[in-house]
Design a protein around this motif. Sequence first.
Motif, PDB file in Angstrom:
ATOM      1  N   VAL A   1     -15.448  11.091  -8.417  1.00 40.00           N
ATOM      2  CA  VAL A   1     -16.615  11.072  -8.243  1.00 40.00           C
ATOM      3  C   VAL A   1     -17.673  10.440  -9.194  1.00 40.00           C
ATOM      4  O   VAL A   1     -18.936  10.203  -8.848  1.00 40.00           O
ATOM      5  CB  VAL A   1     -16.838  12.655  -8.087  1.00 40.00           C
ATOM      6  N   TRP A   2     -17.153   9.925 -10.625  1.00 38.63           N
ATOM      7  CA  TRP A   2     -18.085   9.547 -11.383  1.00 38.63           C
ATOM      8  C   TRP A   2     -18.702   8.238 -10.981  1.00 38.63           C
ATOM      9  O   TRP A   2     -19.755   7.617 -11.164  1.00 38.63           O
ATOM     10  CB  TRP A   2     -17.319   9.163 -12.758  1.00 38.63           C
ATOM     11  N   ILE A   3     -17.705   7.460 -10.151  1.00 37.88           N
ATOM     12  CA  ILE A   3     -18.333   6.144  -9.807  1.00 37.88           C
ATOM     13  C   ILE A   3     -19.408   6.118  -8.754  1.00 37.88           C
ATOM     14  O   ILE A   3     -20.289   5.516  -8.892  1.00 37.88           O
ATOM     15  CB  ILE A   3     -17.140   5.226  -8.961  1.00 37.88           C
ATOM     16  N   ILE A   4     -19.246   7.107  -7.841  1.00 34.89           N
ATOM     17  CA  ILE A   4     -20.407   7.427  -7.049  1.00 34.89           C
ATOM     18  C   ILE A   4     -21.864   7.731  -7.800  1.00 34.89           C
ATOM     19  O   ILE A   4     -22.782   7.356  -7.370  1.00 34.89           O
ATOM     20  CB  ILE A   4     -20.002   8.525  -5.747  1.00 34.89           C
ATOM     21  N   ALA A   5     -21.592   8.853  -8.834  1.00 36.93           N
ATOM     22  CA  ALA A   5     -22.618   9.367  -9.499  1.00 36.93           C
ATOM     23  C   ALA A   5     -23.296   7.948 -10.339  1.00 36.93           C
ATOM     24  O   ALA A   5     -24.460   7.910 -10.391  1.00 36.93           O
ATOM     25  CB  ALA A   5     -22.226  10.409 -10.339  1.00 36.93           C
ATOM     26  N   ASP A   6     -22.675   7.460 -10.802  1.00 34.12           N
ATOM     27  CA  ASP A   6     -23.034   6.145 -11.509  1.00 34.12           C
ATOM     28  C   ASP A   6     -23.999   5.191 -10.640  1.00 34.12           C
ATOM     29  O   ASP A   6     -24.809   4.845 -11.102  1.00 34.12           O
ATOM     30  CB  ASP A   6     -22.002   5.366 -12.336  1.00 34.12           C
ATOM     31  N   LEU A   7     -23.499   4.913  -9.777  1.00 30.69           N
ATOM     32  CA  LEU A   7     -23.890   4.185  -8.613  1.00 30.69           C
ATOM     33  C   LEU A   7     -25.252   4.791  -8.200  1.00 30.69           C
ATOM     34  O   LEU A   7     -26.333   4.045  -8.103  1.00 30.69           O
ATOM     35  CB  LEU A   7     -23.395   3.677  -7.541  1.00 30.69           C
ATOM     36  N   ALA A   8     -25.577   6.034  -7.728  1.00 29.82           N
ATOM     37  CA  ALA A   8     -26.516   6.682  -7.371  1.00 29.82           C
ATOM     38  C   ALA A   8     -27.806   6.654  -8.297  1.00 29.82           C
ATOM     39  O   ALA A   8     -28.778   6.751  -8.154  1.00 29.82           O
ATOM     40  CB  ALA A   8     -25.980   8.045  -7.027  1.00 29.82           C
ATOM     41  N   MET A   9     -27.122   6.981  -9.671  1.00 27.72           N
ATOM     42  CA  MET A   9     -28.087   7.035 -10.837  1.00 27.72           C
ATOM     43  C   MET A   9     -28.575   5.695 -11.012  1.00 27.72           C
ATOM     44  O   MET A   9     -29.863   5.407 -11.539  1.00 27.72           O
ATOM     45  CB  MET A   9     -27.448   7.823 -11.866  1.00 27.72           C
ATOM     46  N   GLY A  10     -27.874   4.515 -10.946  1.00 31.84           N
ATOM     47  CA  GLY A  10     -28.308   3.219 -11.151  1.00 31.84           C
ATOM     48  C   GLY A  10     -29.252   3.075 -10.213  1.00 31.84           C
ATOM     49  O   GLY A  10     -30.563   2.146 -10.588  1.00 31.84           O
ATOM     50  N   LEU A  11     -29.059   3.154  -8.920  1.00 31.73           N
ATOM     51  CA  LEU A  11     -30.041   2.932  -7.991  1.00 31.73           C
ATOM     52  C   LEU A  11     -31.569   3.878  -8.012  1.00 31.73           C
ATOM     53  O   LEU A  11     -32.452   3.279  -7.880  1.00 31.73           O
ATOM     54  CB  LEU A  11     -29.513   3.301  -6.342  1.00 31.73           C
ATOM     55  N   MET A  12     -31.488   4.957  -8.473  1.00 33.28           N
ATOM     56  CA  MET A  12     -32.420   5.805  -8.858  1.00 33.28           C
ATOM     57  C   MET A  12     -33.310   5.101  -9.871  1.00 33.28           C
ATOM     58  O   MET A  12     -34.434   5.140  -9.612  1.00 33.28           O
ATOM     59  CB  MET A  12     -31.978   7.281  -9.109  1.00 33.28           C
ATOM     60  N   ALA A  13     -32.448   4.708 -10.878  1.00 34.37           N
ATOM     61  CA  ALA A  13     -33.219   4.038 -12.113  1.00 34.37           C
ATOM     62  C   ALA A  13     -33.961   2.861 -11.606  1.00 34.37           C
ATOM     63  O   ALA A  13     -35.092   2.678 -12.096  1.00 34.37           O
ATOM     64  CB  ALA A  13     -32.416   3.861 -13.132  1.00 34.37           C
ATOM     65  N   LEU A  14     -33.301   1.938 -10.703  1.00 33.38           N
ATOM     66  CA  LEU A  14     -33.936   0.747 -10.309  1.00 33.38           C
ATOM     67  C   LEU A  14     -35.188   1.139  -9.593  1.00 33.38           C
ATOM     68  O   LEU A  14     -36.411   0.364  -9.794  1.00 33.38           O
ATOM     69  CB  LEU A  14     -32.755   0.127  -9.475  1.00 33.38           C
ATOM     70  N   ILE A  15     -35.183   1.973  -8.749  1.00 29.73           N
ATOM     71  CA  ILE A  15     -36.559   2.448  -7.770  1.00 29.73           C
ATOM     72  C   ILE A  15     -37.670   2.708  -8.787  1.00 29.73           C
ATOM     73  O   ILE A  15     -38.768   2.478  -8.731  1.00 29.73           O
ATOM     74  CB  ILE A  15     -36.239   3.338  -6.826  1.00 29.73           C
ATOM     75  N   ASN A  16     -37.130   3.692  -9.678  1.00 35.93           N
ATOM     76  CA  ASN A  16     -38.326   4.252 -10.656  1.00 35.93           C
ATOM     77  C   ASN A  16     -38.879   3.305 -11.522  1.00 35.93           C
ATOM     78  O   ASN A  16     -39.883   3.284 -11.819  1.00 35.93           O
ATOM     79  CB  ASN A  16     -37.724   5.468 -11.448  1.00 35.93           C
ATOM     80  N   LEU A  17     -38.200   2.624 -11.967  1.00 41.47           N
ATOM     81  CA  LEU A  17     -38.500   1.675 -13.039  1.00 41.47           C
ATOM     82  C   LEU A  17     -39.385   0.546 -12.235  1.00 41.47           C
ATOM     83  O   LEU A  17     -40.456   0.133 -12.979  1.00 41.47           O
ATOM     84  CB  LEU A  17     -37.315   0.628 -13.455  1.00 41.47           C
TER      85      LEU A  17
END
Length: 496
Positions: free
Chosen positions: A407-423
């Motif tokens: 599940v770490w893989i899924i979490a890292d991708l979700a957090m990365g996309l989240m950071a991309l949007i926020n930035l």
Amino acid sequence: MSSLIDLATRLLWEYILIYLLLGAGVYFTLRSRFVQVRYFFHAWKIMFSSRQTDKNEISSFQALCTSLAAHVGTGNLAGVAIAIYIGGPGAIFWMWVVAVLGMSSSYIENTLAQLYKTNNNDGTFRGGPAYYIEKALGLRWLGVIFSSLLLIAFGFVFNAVHANSVSASLTATNYLSPEQVGLAMAVITGLIIFRGIKTITRFAEMVVPLMALTYLFIALYIVVSRIDEMPAVLALIFNHAFGLEQAVGGGIGFSVAQAIMQGVKRGLFSNEAGMGSGPNAAATATPWPHHPAAQGIISMTSVFIDTIVICTATAAIVMLSGQLENGNTLNGIQLTQAAMGDLVGTWGEWFIMGAVLFFGFTSVVANYYYGESNLLFMKNSPQWLLAYRCVVILLVYLGAVSSLEAVWIIADLAMGLMALINLIVIVLLSGPALQVLKDYDQQFKKGRTPVFYRERFPFLNQTMDANVWIQPDKPDNIDDDDNGAPAPDLPEAEGL
């Protein structure tokens, strides 16, 4: 499918986000005229002055502790050791660079969270990136996407992972079974989260400073007792950061690249500046002074405490221990435990085990609230909230008794996309946040306690909720061209 997700995650983090986060940090630092430097000491003063609020309000200090509870965790203990193991001692220097730049990003996103928060009509507020995406940009669909990603990463996966870390630490002694740990964690989590945000912030206010100060006290004791070795440790960090030592034997390019990559990645994972998680806690506060920039300024201390203070303490413990000798295969939390044991004795390893327990559990509670705030953004429904709380409790139990590498893989991708949007969003909305900072600057330079008057900012006045940042009464001795109340009229302004 998993290989595609892994590839997308690596491309996102290693080739897009790292440069975007660093670039945004440089941009905000220059545009804010080095706000993290100008207001460094001021941030600490108003942070400690903000602990007292009305009965139903959440203080800036409580909001800060909630944010720290979420991102001060096993990454500060294990992540630093991994960075040193892979990237060498020079990685620590680049963690410092990321933290200093990230403080300005933290100001922008947390000030926006304050400006666009939602009133819960019970003395508390909620907010975060999803809220300022909808209100300032009018893009609710993008806010829903952001909320969904945060809910997956923080509300669900990270809670299970943190529970797994706590369970692994406590069951290593064979005194407790994973089922026992999982049941205990699930029950305690339920008792806290069902009582709402006020209980969560009070819990964070009590536990986070205690555990952080205890860890720092031990690290300080170790540094003082080995003070004669510290110059060599610092020299090693700087030499490896710029390849000065490797230049003697060649391979400078690869060594420096590894140090930068590991330092930047671990620093970003640790303090989360610019990633959009911290603003969910910052939005809950009723700051003092009565100005949204105050919470943004206070929030910068979270990045400093996380990376400059706690991560540096772990680095000192690892590097002073001598555990980084050639041939040592220990990594992550095992390296930190072995280092502590080498320096202070067997009890040091037990202490790290306890630190993992407290850091991991406080992260579960704070991450739960991040998810709650974003769930309410998508649908403000008591039934949905009840279902979410039950799922979190279940995941805490399952996380404690299961293996969760996948599940770490899924979490890292979700957090990365989240950071991309926020930035991208905070770069677009940095103008209003910087205008608010300029207003704070002007009042502060006049020796006044800064006060926010929303009608002075037409764009903000139109896009913020009508029942937040309600216009305070203006003193008779202040005309329309002036801001704030004279410091002598406000006793609490002393020490600003």
